[in-house]
Design an enzyme around this catalytic site. Sequence first.
Site, PDB file in Angstrom:
ATOM      1  CB  SER A 219      -1.057  -0.154   1.301  1.00  0.00           C
ATOM      2  OG  SER A 219      -2.141   0.542   1.087  1.00  0.00           O
ATOM      3  CG  HIS A 361      -5.338  -2.922   0.712  1.00  0.00           C
ATOM      4  ND1 HIS A 361      -5.132  -1.904  -0.689  1.00  0.00           N
ATOM      5  CD2 HIS A 361      -4.795  -2.156   1.441  1.00  0.00           C
ATOM      6  CE1 HIS A 361      -3.746  -1.480   0.516  1.00  0.00           C
ATOM      7  NE2 HIS A 361      -4.404  -0.765   0.993  1.00  0.00           N
TER       8      HIS A 361
HETATM    9  C1  GTR Z   1      -5.203   4.925   1.836  1.00  0.00           C
HETATM   10  C2  GTR Z   1      -5.082   5.242   0.639  1.00  0.00           C
HETATM   11  C3  GTR Z   1      -4.702   4.766   0.114  1.00  0.00           C
HETATM   12  C4  GTR Z   1      -3.557   3.423   0.428  1.00  0.00           C
HETATM   13  C5  GTR Z   1      -3.801   2.775   1.549  1.00  0.00           C
HETATM   14  C6  GTR Z   1      -2.485   2.665   2.814  1.00  0.00           C
HETATM   15  O1  GTR Z   1      -6.399   4.918   2.894  1.00  0.00           O
HETATM   16  O2  GTR Z   1      -6.526   5.908   0.042  1.00  0.00           O
HETATM   17  O3  GTR Z   1      -3.545   5.069  -1.088  1.00  0.00           O
HETATM   18  O4  GTR Z   1      -1.778   3.923   0.747  1.00  0.00           O
HETATM   19  O5  GTR Z   1      -4.440   4.416   2.482  1.00  0.00           O
HETATM   20  O6  GTR Z   1      -1.314   2.962   2.621  1.00  0.00           O
HETATM   21  O7  GTR Z   1      -2.894   1.502   3.605  1.00  0.00           O
END
Ligand code: GTR
Length: 381
Positions: A219, A361
Site C-alpha cells: 500500500s 487489501h
Molecule cells: C489508503 C490510501 C491508499 C493506501 C492505503 C494504505 O487510505 O488511500 O493510497 O496507501 O491507505 O497505505 O494502507
Amino acid sequence: MSKYLIPLTFALVLSASALELPNVLGSPPAKSKEDWIKIQRPKTLELFKNHVYGRAPLGKPTTLSFKIIEEDPKAMDGAATLRIIQISYSGPGGESGFKLITFIPNKATKPAPGYLLICNRGPETIDPTRKKKDDFWPVESIVARGYVAATFPNSELSTDKDLNFNNGAHKAFDNYDGGRPGDAWATIAAWAWGASRALDYFETDPAIDASNFAVVGHSRGGKTALWAGATDERFALTISNNSGCTGAALARRKTGERVARINKSFPHWFCGNYKNFDGKENELPIDQHQLVALMAPRAVYVASASKDDWADPEGEFLAAAYAGAVYELFGLKGLETMEMPVADQPIQLGHIGYHLRTGKHDLSQYDWEQYLNFGDKHLKN
Ligand code: GTR
C-alpha cells in the site's frame, strides 16, 4: 468477449490510445538500451522527482553509522541470527536514525540474499522476539527459503502525520532558505531513502548479499518500494503489493483513488508540485507504467487483490504490462500478455511478475509465497 482477447500488439495500441498514455520508452522513444540508460531513463526519473515524489537532498550521508544494538545467533530456535542495527545520521537540523531488524538464516550459504520490508504497520507486526507472528512479515517462511528477512518501521524516518516535515530525516536534512520548493522530497521519498540506508548497512555485513536484495512494501509502503527501486539501482528486485494510486496504478484510468483525493487525504506523501495535477491526470508528464519501467533491467513484481477496487487492480496490471517495452530493449521478457490473469494465477515467466490474489487489501502469506518463488528466479540463492 474480453477486451484482452485480441492480438497483443493491437491490444497495446488500442488500450494505450484509449488512455493516451505517455510512451513508456520516453520522448523521443528510446530505440536501444543505450538510449534508455543514457537519455530516457534519467529524463523519466527526473520527471517523477520534479512532479511526483520530490527530490531527496542527499544520498548516503557522510555521517551515516551503524551500531548493532542486539544480537542473537540462535534466534527462532537456532534457525536464524538476529541482528538489530541502529542506523544513525546527522545533518544541519541535528541527529536522527532508525532501527533495522535483520534475521539471517543460519543454514543458508553466505552471503545470503534477502527481502527488505518497508513496514508501515505497528511494532507488533514486526516483533523481533517472534512471540507475535503476523503474515505481513512471515520471517519463519522467508528464512526457511534461505533468505534474509529484514525490516524497518517507516515512521522512524518520517512519521505519517508530520505535515510540517519536522521530524526524522526531514528534520535532519531539510534546509530550504526561502521556503520549501515544489520539488522538495516528502514523506514517501524519506521512507524510500531509509530503504537505501538499510541497503548501505547490508553492504557492510559479510553474512548478507546486498547485491541480491528485494525491497517490498504494501500500500503506502508499496508506493515507497517502487520509489526506492526507481531511485536506487542496487535493489535487484522491487515488489509492489497493492500499491494503488501513485504506486503501480495508472493515474489516467481515474479509477479508485485519484490524485486530488490522495493529495487531500495525505498532503505530506508527495511533493508540492504533485498538487498541480489534482483533477488533471491527463496533464501529468508521466504515468505509473513508467515508474515500473524504471526498474529495468532488474526484476519487478506488481500484485493486486480482487477486493481492492480503491487501488484499481486493472490499472496496476496494465502498468506492469506496459512496462515490458523497456525490458524488451534489454532483450528481456516482461509480462508478455495484456490479458489480466484470473485470481490466484501468478504470471512469473519474465522479469516482470504479477498476480491478483483473491481477497482484500493486505499483504498475506500467499503474496509472500509468490515473492519468494519469483526471488528464486531472480535473486542468486
Ligand atoms: C489508503 C490510501 C491508499 C493506501 C492505503 C494504505 O487510505 O488511500 O493510497 O496507501 O491507505 O497505505 O494502507
